[in-house]
Design a protein around this motif. Structure first.
Motif, PDB file in Angstrom:
ATOM      1  N   THR A 225       0.807  -1.226   0.000  1.00  0.00           N
ATOM      2  CA  THR A 225       0.000   0.000   0.000  1.00  0.00           C
ATOM      3  C   THR A 225       0.842   1.279   0.000  1.00  0.00           C
ATOM      4  OG1 THR A 225      -0.155  -0.196   2.428  1.00  0.00           O
ATOM      5  CG2 THR A 225      -1.983  -1.063   1.117  1.00  0.00           C
ATOM      6  N   LYS A 226       2.136   1.147  -0.231  1.00  0.00           N
ATOM      7  CA  LYS A 226       2.959   2.347  -0.356  1.00  0.00           C
ATOM      8  C   LYS A 226       2.528   3.139  -1.591  1.00  0.00           C
ATOM      9  CE  LYS A 226       7.201   0.853   1.964  1.00  0.00           C
ATOM     10  NZ  LYS A 226       8.652   0.522   1.801  1.00  0.00           N
ATOM     11  N   GLY A 227       2.257   4.395  -1.415  1.00  0.00           N
ATOM     12  CA  GLY A 227       1.848   5.228  -2.535  1.00  0.00           C
ATOM     13  C   GLY A 227       0.494   4.881  -3.093  1.00  0.00           C
ATOM     14  N   ILE A 228      -0.378   4.325  -2.268  1.00  0.00           N
ATOM     15  CA  ILE A 228      -1.674   3.852  -2.764  1.00  0.00           C
ATOM     16  C   ILE A 228      -2.536   4.987  -3.307  1.00  0.00           C
ATOM     17  CG2 ILE A 228      -2.674   3.977  -0.440  1.00  0.00           C
ATOM     18  CD1 ILE A 228      -4.459   1.634  -1.202  1.00  0.00           C
ATOM     19  N   THR A 229      -2.432   6.199  -2.726  1.00  0.00           N
ATOM     20  CA  THR A 229      -3.274   7.311  -3.172  1.00  0.00           C
ATOM     21  C   THR A 229      -2.809   7.914  -4.493  1.00  0.00           C
ATOM     22  OG1 THR A 229      -1.957   8.826  -1.806  1.00  0.00           O
ATOM     23  CG2 THR A 229      -3.957   7.906  -0.824  1.00  0.00           C
ATOM     24  N   LYS A 230      -1.638   7.476  -5.002  1.00  0.00           N
ATOM     25  CA  LYS A 230      -1.117   8.001  -6.263  1.00  0.00           C
ATOM     26  C   LYS A 230      -1.599   7.191  -7.463  1.00  0.00           C
ATOM     27  CE  LYS A 230       3.067   9.743  -4.012  1.00  0.00           C
ATOM     28  NZ  LYS A 230       4.550   9.666  -3.954  1.00  0.00           N
ATOM     29  N   GLN A 231      -2.398   6.178  -7.215  1.00  0.00           N
ATOM     30  CA  GLN A 231      -2.899   5.343  -8.300  1.00  0.00           C
ATOM     31  C   GLN A 231      -4.409   5.266  -8.221  1.00  0.00           C
ATOM     32  OE1 GLN A 231      -4.104   1.701  -7.692  1.00  0.00           O
ATOM     33  NE2 GLN A 231      -4.413   2.653  -5.678  1.00  0.00           N
ATOM     34  N   THR A 232      -5.033   4.847  -9.296  1.00  0.00           N
ATOM     35  CA  THR A 232      -6.491   4.734  -9.335  1.00  0.00           C
ATOM     36  C   THR A 232      -6.912   3.384  -9.907  1.00  0.00           C
ATOM     37  OG1 THR A 232      -6.484   5.864 -11.484  1.00  0.00           O
ATOM     38  CG2 THR A 232      -6.908   7.199  -9.517  1.00  0.00           C
ATOM     39  N   ARG A 233      -6.173   2.375  -9.533  1.00  0.00           N
ATOM     40  CA  ARG A 233      -6.481   1.038 -10.054  1.00  0.00           C
ATOM     41  C   ARG A 233      -7.081   0.132  -8.983  1.00  0.00           C
ATOM     42  NH1 ARG A 233      -2.259  -1.583 -14.054  1.00  0.00           N
ATOM     43  NH2 ARG A 233      -2.961   0.301 -15.105  1.00  0.00           N
ATOM     44  N   TRP A 234      -6.542   0.155  -7.755  1.00  0.00           N
ATOM     45  CA  TRP A 234      -7.009  -0.749  -6.704  1.00  0.00           C
ATOM     46  C   TRP A 234      -7.326   0.011  -5.430  1.00  0.00           C
ATOM     47  CZ3 TRP A 234      -2.147  -2.624  -8.907  1.00  0.00           C
ATOM     48  CH2 TRP A 234      -2.354  -3.561  -9.921  1.00  0.00           C
ATOM     49  N   THR A 235      -8.365  -0.435  -4.743  1.00  0.00           N
ATOM     50  CA  THR A 235      -8.711   0.129  -3.437  1.00  0.00           C
ATOM     51  C   THR A 235      -7.850  -0.529  -2.360  1.00  0.00           C
ATOM     52  OG1 THR A 235     -10.402  -1.534  -2.968  1.00  0.00           O
ATOM     53  CG2 THR A 235     -11.094   0.437  -4.193  1.00  0.00           C
ATOM     54  N   TYR A 236      -7.906   0.024  -1.151  1.00  0.00           N
ATOM     55  CA  TYR A 236      -7.140  -0.546  -0.046  1.00  0.00           C
ATOM     56  C   TYR A 236      -7.586  -1.982   0.235  1.00  0.00           C
ATOM     57  CZ  TYR A 236      -4.644  -0.819   4.382  1.00  0.00           C
ATOM     58  OH  TYR A 236      -3.774  -1.184   5.386  1.00  0.00           O
ATOM     59  N   SER A 237      -8.880  -2.226   0.207  1.00  0.00           N
ATOM     60  CA  SER A 237      -9.397  -3.569   0.488  1.00  0.00           C
ATOM     61  C   SER A 237      -8.907  -4.580  -0.545  1.00  0.00           C
ATOM     62  CB  SER A 237     -10.926  -3.548   0.517  1.00  0.00           C
ATOM     63  OG  SER A 237     -11.394  -2.821   1.631  1.00  0.00           O
ATOM     64  N   GLU A 238      -8.819  -4.161  -1.807  1.00  0.00           N
ATOM     65  CA  GLU A 238      -8.357  -5.070  -2.859  1.00  0.00           C
ATOM     66  C   GLU A 238      -6.882  -5.416  -2.677  1.00  0.00           C
ATOM     67  OE1 GLU A 238     -11.452  -3.621  -6.370  1.00  0.00           O
ATOM     68  OE2 GLU A 238      -9.473  -2.710  -6.184  1.00  0.00           O
ATOM     69  N   ILE A 239      -6.073  -4.443  -2.293  1.00  0.00           N
ATOM     70  CA  ILE A 239      -4.656  -4.717  -2.041  1.00  0.00           C
ATOM     71  C   ILE A 239      -4.509  -5.588  -0.798  1.00  0.00           C
ATOM     72  CG2 ILE A 239      -2.421  -3.683  -1.477  1.00  0.00           C
ATOM     73  CD1 ILE A 239      -3.193  -1.299  -3.165  1.00  0.00           C
ATOM     74  N   ALA A 240      -5.345  -5.345   0.222  1.00  0.00           N
ATOM     75  CA  ALA A 240      -5.322  -6.171   1.431  1.00  0.00           C
ATOM     76  C   ALA A 240      -5.669  -7.615   1.097  1.00  0.00           C
ATOM     77  CB  ALA A 240      -6.296  -5.614   2.463  1.00  0.00           C
ATOM     78  N   ASN A 241      -6.624  -7.792   0.199  1.00  0.00           N
ATOM     79  CA  ASN A 241      -7.011  -9.143  -0.196  1.00  0.00           C
ATOM     80  C   ASN A 241      -5.874  -9.847  -0.924  1.00  0.00           C
ATOM     81  OD1 ASN A 241      -9.427 -11.021  -0.327  1.00  0.00           O
ATOM     82  ND2 ASN A 241      -8.821 -10.979  -2.481  1.00  0.00           N
ATOM     83  N   ARG A 242      -5.147  -9.103  -1.763  1.00  0.00           N
ATOM     84  CA  ARG A 242      -4.004  -9.679  -2.473  1.00  0.00           C
ATOM     85  C   ARG A 242      -2.875 -10.013  -1.507  1.00  0.00           C
ATOM     86  NH1 ARG A 242      -2.841  -5.080  -5.697  1.00  0.00           N
ATOM     87  NH2 ARG A 242      -0.889  -6.092  -6.254  1.00  0.00           N
ATOM     88  N   SER A 243      -2.741  -9.224  -0.441  1.00  0.00           N
ATOM     89  CA  SER A 243      -1.712  -9.514   0.559  1.00  0.00           C
ATOM     90  C   SER A 243      -2.007 -10.832   1.269  1.00  0.00           C
ATOM     91  CB  SER A 243      -1.644  -8.375   1.583  1.00  0.00           C
ATOM     92  OG  SER A 243      -1.243  -7.172   0.971  1.00  0.00           O
ATOM     93  N   ILE A 244      -3.271 -11.070   1.592  1.00  0.00           N
ATOM     94  CA  ILE A 244      -3.644 -12.335   2.227  1.00  0.00           C
ATOM     95  C   ILE A 244      -3.369 -13.501   1.282  1.00  0.00           C
ATOM     96  CG2 ILE A 244      -5.536 -13.691   3.171  1.00  0.00           C
ATOM     97  CD1 ILE A 244      -6.861 -11.127   4.058  1.00  0.00           C
ATOM     98  N   ASN A 245      -3.814 -13.356   0.026  1.00  0.00           N
ATOM     99  CA  ASN A 245      -3.614 -14.441  -0.943  1.00  0.00           C
ATOM    100  C   ASN A 245      -2.134 -14.688  -1.211  1.00  0.00           C
ATOM    101  OD1 ASN A 245      -6.259 -15.499  -2.360  1.00  0.00           O
ATOM    102  ND2 ASN A 245      -6.602 -13.342  -1.909  1.00  0.00           N
ATOM    103  N   GLY A 246      -1.340 -13.601  -1.201  1.00  0.00           N
ATOM    104  CA  GLY A 246       0.086 -13.748  -1.464  1.00  0.00           C
ATOM    105  C   GLY A 246       0.836 -14.475  -0.366  1.00  0.00           C
ATOM    106  N   THR A 247       0.320 -14.420   0.857  1.00  0.00           N
ATOM    107  CA  THR A 247       0.981 -15.095   1.988  1.00  0.00           C
ATOM    108  C   THR A 247       0.201 -16.317   2.468  1.00  0.00           C
ATOM    109  OG1 THR A 247      -0.147 -13.616   3.551  1.00  0.00           O
ATOM    110  CG2 THR A 247       2.044 -12.950   2.783  1.00  0.00           C
ATOM    111  N   LEU A 248      -0.855 -16.683   1.743  1.00  0.00           N
ATOM    112  CA  LEU A 248      -1.745 -17.753   2.195  1.00  0.00           C
ATOM    113  C   LEU A 248      -1.025 -19.092   2.320  1.00  0.00           C
ATOM    114  CD1 LEU A 248      -4.613 -18.601   2.950  1.00  0.00           C
ATOM    115  CD2 LEU A 248      -5.070 -18.991   0.527  1.00  0.00           C
ATOM    116  N   VAL A 249      -0.303 -19.478   1.273  1.00  0.00           N
ATOM    117  CA  VAL A 249       0.385 -20.772   1.302  1.00  0.00           C
ATOM    118  C   VAL A 249       1.449 -20.788   2.386  1.00  0.00           C
ATOM    119  CG1 VAL A 249       1.870 -22.333  -0.012  1.00  0.00           C
ATOM    120  CG2 VAL A 249      -0.107 -21.290  -1.104  1.00  0.00           C
ATOM    121  N   ARG A 250       2.129 -19.659   2.571  1.00  0.00           N
ATOM    122  CA  ARG A 250       3.132 -19.573   3.635  1.00  0.00           C
ATOM    123  C   ARG A 250       2.472 -19.763   5.001  1.00  0.00           C
ATOM    124  NH1 ARG A 250       7.274 -14.490   4.780  1.00  0.00           N
ATOM    125  NH2 ARG A 250       8.137 -15.287   6.724  1.00  0.00           N
ATOM    126  N   SER A 251       1.318 -19.153   5.209  1.00  0.00           N
ATOM    127  CA  SER A 251       0.602 -19.296   6.478  1.00  0.00           C
ATOM    128  C   SER A 251       0.167 -20.744   6.703  1.00  0.00           C
ATOM    129  CB  SER A 251      -0.624 -18.381   6.500  1.00  0.00           C
ATOM    130  OG  SER A 251      -0.251 -17.026   6.435  1.00  0.00           O
TER     131      SER A 251
END
Length: 366
Positions: free
Chosen positions: A219-245
């Motif tokens: 979410t660094k620099g999230i307000t400088k883009q208009t592609r994804w919301t905070y919730s969408e990036i949060a969801n990708r963070s969970i999916n990205g670490t899911l197998v590790r968890s």
């Protein structure tokens, strides 16, 4: 590459994903239901406190042919109180009877020797006072309070206060579920249980911090883009670490399951059983809360910020305009301009050209 490893890579790149954040109300409902059940069980039945907390006597016999059922019947008859009997590895028995004082212990010892057909002098009797268990409980509560305060301070400094609050809620959630299962099923609470409860906090926090770290980078620099919301990036963070968890939890649960089912169930190791049971329940609850509670709660808190509300409004407006034109929102901007530097691409942009502006010029021409 194994199937799990391939799935982990695809989750990290955003090629496949599960909408954890979008379905967060379902997980909140499940957690609330489990928590209410745990609280009701605790209020109605209470905890089955062990002899260390109630006080009583522990009788250890030499090898005997008497069964656990026979010893339990004899102990109840001699003392008038409920007894817990365990078979030891050497063929002897360990008999715990609560609320027994010194005067009654000698009479009980004599009765047990007669019923179990063992010499009275070979039965070892240990008296446990309730004050010792009370001291253990007080120290555990103090340690828990200090741990919670330090966790909140650390996460507020390393991340932000919203993540600190979410992590604290997840920890309380894990402890409540673990204690509730003890109350619901009637497992005995011993000092080993207290040690196990304090231990699971570290495991639960580790899993949560892994996801939070990925979310912070994404979410660094999230307000400088208009592609994804905070919730969408949060969801990708969970999916990205899911197998590790999942891997971390499974690796941690395997030895604990060995202690619980083999050490406790087969070999009858009392203290190991007490510690491993709380660890097993707590580790599973910790993995659940890290994925389904902590991060969705952070997303809820962040989406309340004016900046995040404005960002979401711009993104939805842009998507609506693109849909009206029959275009994709990603077609209107280059990948380099709008995506946060540390955000991994999603399936929608995987394979898109990532070249600087002017990449369409003919080579050799100015």
């Amino acid at each position: 590459m194994s199937r799990l490893g391939s799935l982990g890579s695809r989750l990290y790149r955003g090629e496949v994903a599960y909408d954890f954040i979008g379905k967060r109300k379902i997980w909140y409902g499940v957690s609330i239901l489990i928590t209410i059940t745990a609280v009701v069980a605790l209020a109605v039945g209470g905890l089955n406190m062990g002899i260390e907390f109630k006080g009583g006597a522990v009788f250890t016999t030499p090898s005997t042919s008497s069964t656990v059922a026979q010893a339990e019947e004899s102990a109840v008859s001699a003392s008038g109180h409920q007894a817990i009997v365990q078979k030891l590895g050497n063929g002897g028995l360990r008999i715990q009877i609560t609320e027994v004082d010194l005067a009654k212990s000698d009479a009980i010892k004599t009765e047990l020797a007669k019923d179990l057909k063992v010499p009275e002098e070979k039965i070892n009797a240990d008296l446990v006072g309730p004050s010792w268990g009370e001291q253990i409980a007080n120290k555990a509560w103090t340690g828990l309070g200090v741990f919670m305060v330090l966790v909140v301070i650390y996460l507020a400094i390393a991340f932000e206060w919203r993540m600190a609050i979410a992590a604290l809620v997840a920890l309380i959630h894990d402890i409540t579920i673990t204690v509730g299962i003890y109350a619901l099923v009637g497992f005995e609470v011993t000092p080993g249980t207290v040690i196990g409860l304090l231990t699971i906090l570290g495991y639960s926090l580790y899993d949560t911090v892994v996801v939070f770290d990925s979310l912070k980078e994404g979410t660094k620099g999230i307000t400088k883009q208009t592609r994804w919301t905070y919730s969408e990036i949060a969801n990708r963070s969970i999916n990205g670490t899911l197998v590790r968890s999942i891997n971390t939890t499974v690796v941690a649960l395997l030895p604990v399951a060995g202690l619980l089912f083999i050490g406790g169930g087969v070999l009858g190791a009392g203290m190991l059983n007490d510690i491993s049971l709380s660890l097993f329940v707590g580790l599973a609850a910790g993995a659940y809360s890290s994925i389904f509670i902590a991060t969705p709660l952070v997303a809820d808190l962040k989406e309340r910020e004016p900046q995040m509300k404005a960002l979401k409004k711009r993104i939805l407006a842009k998507r609506a305009a693109a849909a009206a034109k029959g275009e994709s929102a990603e077609d209107e901007q280059s990948y380099d301009d709008d995506v946060p530097v540390d955000a991994a691409p999603t399936a929608a942009v995987v394979g898109q050209r990532q070249q600087p502006r002017g990449h369409g010029r003919t080579p050799g021409k100015r």
